[in-house]
Design an enzyme around this catalytic site. Structure first.
Site, short mmCIF file in Angstrom:
data_model
loop_
_atom_site.label_atom_id
_atom_site.label_comp_id
_atom_site.label_asym_id
_atom_site.label_seq_id
_atom_site.Cartn_x
_atom_site.Cartn_y
_atom_site.Cartn_z
N LYS A 68 -13.29 -6.45 -8.42
CA LYS A 68 -13.83 -6.66 -7.09
C LYS A 68 -15.32 -6.94 -7.21
O LYS A 68 -16.04 -6.18 -7.88
CB LYS A 68 -13.60 -5.43 -6.21
CG LYS A 68 -12.12 -5.17 -5.92
CD LYS A 68 -11.96 -3.99 -4.98
CE LYS A 68 -10.58 -3.94 -4.36
NZ LYS A 68 -9.52 -3.52 -5.28
N LYS A 123 0.86 -1.18 0.00
CA LYS A 123 0.00 0.00 0.00
C LYS A 123 0.90 1.24 0.00
O LYS A 123 1.50 1.58 1.03
CB LYS A 123 -0.92 -0.03 1.23
CG LYS A 123 -1.96 -1.14 1.14
CD LYS A 123 -2.92 -0.85 0.01
CE LYS A 123 -3.59 -2.09 -0.54
NZ LYS A 123 -4.34 -1.83 -1.78
MG MG Z 1 -6.00 -2.06 -5.82
#
Ligand code: MG
Length: 367
Positions: A265, A165
């Site tokens: 997703k 991240k």
């Molecule tokens: Mg991503």
């Protein structure tokens, strides 16, 4: 067969590491997840789960799942849950947008279809490819040293795919990427996921500073146009995620050759039905995918495992096992990671049963 009742429980999923941090200082310590049940007039129940990554990641928030179900549910009572495309058409006609609200109902109907036919969802989605599904580990945004330490720990647990991240201070992000890559071997894959956190000039600086490293760049900037500009200034393999929120965006990005892989997703696209449509198209177009969801517990992880396991192996870039990030198990029967891999259950449907003892009160009850 008719839908007689749609209900939902809220369940809190605390993070094993205490918190999960990503671009722009965003973080979550306890996820607010919604377990959705769709019950038939014969008493069978299918389950789905929707868990936004907090209210500030995608245009989705946890209470919105429940509010959306209150709005949508009455339109679906009396419908045949096996007619999944018909049901999706009805959902789209009754509520414009809000794909994450529809996702839980859609997943629950796939679970039901599996329970009715005695088949696992991965068989219904096209069949099982290979023995197992390789997983990645998302590494929360910390100092370069801390992120390296975590990668080392997860590598020891069997993971070979890591998603850092980044999307913070670009100078620190450059250090993060160098530090982590230095401790990985040639068989390990590293993704630097900025989650829209860099401005275009920052992203261009970062990709130049890590030019000689084996690293993928994921969703560097907020808009599609900024990402495309960065893509055209780097030779790193490039992944789009947040911008690919519809079939139209996938086709546009493909037309522009804007990415080498995409992140699909389930709740971002509105459920397994819509995600399967994009998944199959990506296979036909030769684009590998990260198949996952925004977040979730055991039920989400089970849904991911069936989606991934029914995808040809060469197009499965990665998936993740969210149930291993959180300290509460919301269902039995979900896949458990072994050496960086998971498998879809061979049991009917998703192969799970909710643990009602950990679920909160019924907050939505439509019949
Ligand atoms: Mg991503």
């Amino acid at each position: 067969m008719k839908i007689r009742r749609i209900f939902a429980h809220r369940v809190e999923l605390p993070l094993g590491e205490g918190s999960y941090k990503w671009s722009g200082g965003k973080s979550v310590t306890v996820f607010d997840s919604t377990v959705v049940g769709v019950e038939t007039d014969e008493g069978l129940v299918g389950y789905g789960e929707v868990c936004p990554l907090g209210p500030f990641y995608l245009p989705a928030y946890a209470a919105g799942v429940r509010a959306g179900l209150q709005e949508l549910g009455p339109h679906l009572i009396g419908m045949d849950p096996r007619d999944i495309n018909v049901l999706n058409e009805r959902m789209d006609a009754a509520l414009k947008g809000h794909p994450y609200v529809k996702s839980g109902i859609d997943i629950a109907c796939w679970d039901l279809l599996g329970r009715i036919t005695g088949l696992p969802v991965c068989t219904l989605l096209g069949g099982r490819f290979g023995e197992q599904v390789r997983l990645y580990r998302a590494i929360s945004q910390e100092s370069p040293e801390e992120m390296s330490r975590k990668v080392q720990g997860y590598k020891a647990e069997g993971y070979t795919r890591f998603q850092l991240k980044v999307g913070g201070d670009p100078d620190v992000d450059i250090e993060r990427i160098h530090a982590v890559r230095a401790m990985l071997g040639p068989g390990d894959r590293l993704v630097a996921d900025a989650n829209t956190g860099w401005t275009q000039h920052e992203a261009v600086r970062v990709v130049r500073a890590v030019r000689d490293l084996d690293v993928y760049i994921e969703q560097p900037c907020q808009t599609y146009e900024e990402c495309l500009a960065v893509r055209r200034q780097t030779d790193h393999a490039f992944i789009l995620d947040e911008n690919i929120d519809s079939l139209q965006m996938l086709l546009r990005a493909r037309g522009d050759l804007a990415m080498d892989a995409v992140n699909l997703k389930i709740s971002k696209l509105g459920g397994l039905t819509r995600t399967r449509q994009l998944r199959d198209l990506c296979v036909s177009m030769g684009i590998a995918m990260t198949l996952e969801d925004s977040w979730g517990g055991d039920i989400t992880t089970a849904a991911i495992s069936h989606l991934a396991h029914s995808t040809p192996e060469e197009f499965r870039f990665t998936s993740t096992d969210f149930n291993s990030y959180v300290t509460v198990s919301n269902a039995v029967g979900a896949p458990q990671r072994v050496d960086g891999f998971m498998k879809a259950s061979a049991a009917p449907g998703l192969g799970i049963e909710p643990r009602f003892e950990v679920l909160g009160d019924v907050l939505v009850d439509i019949h």
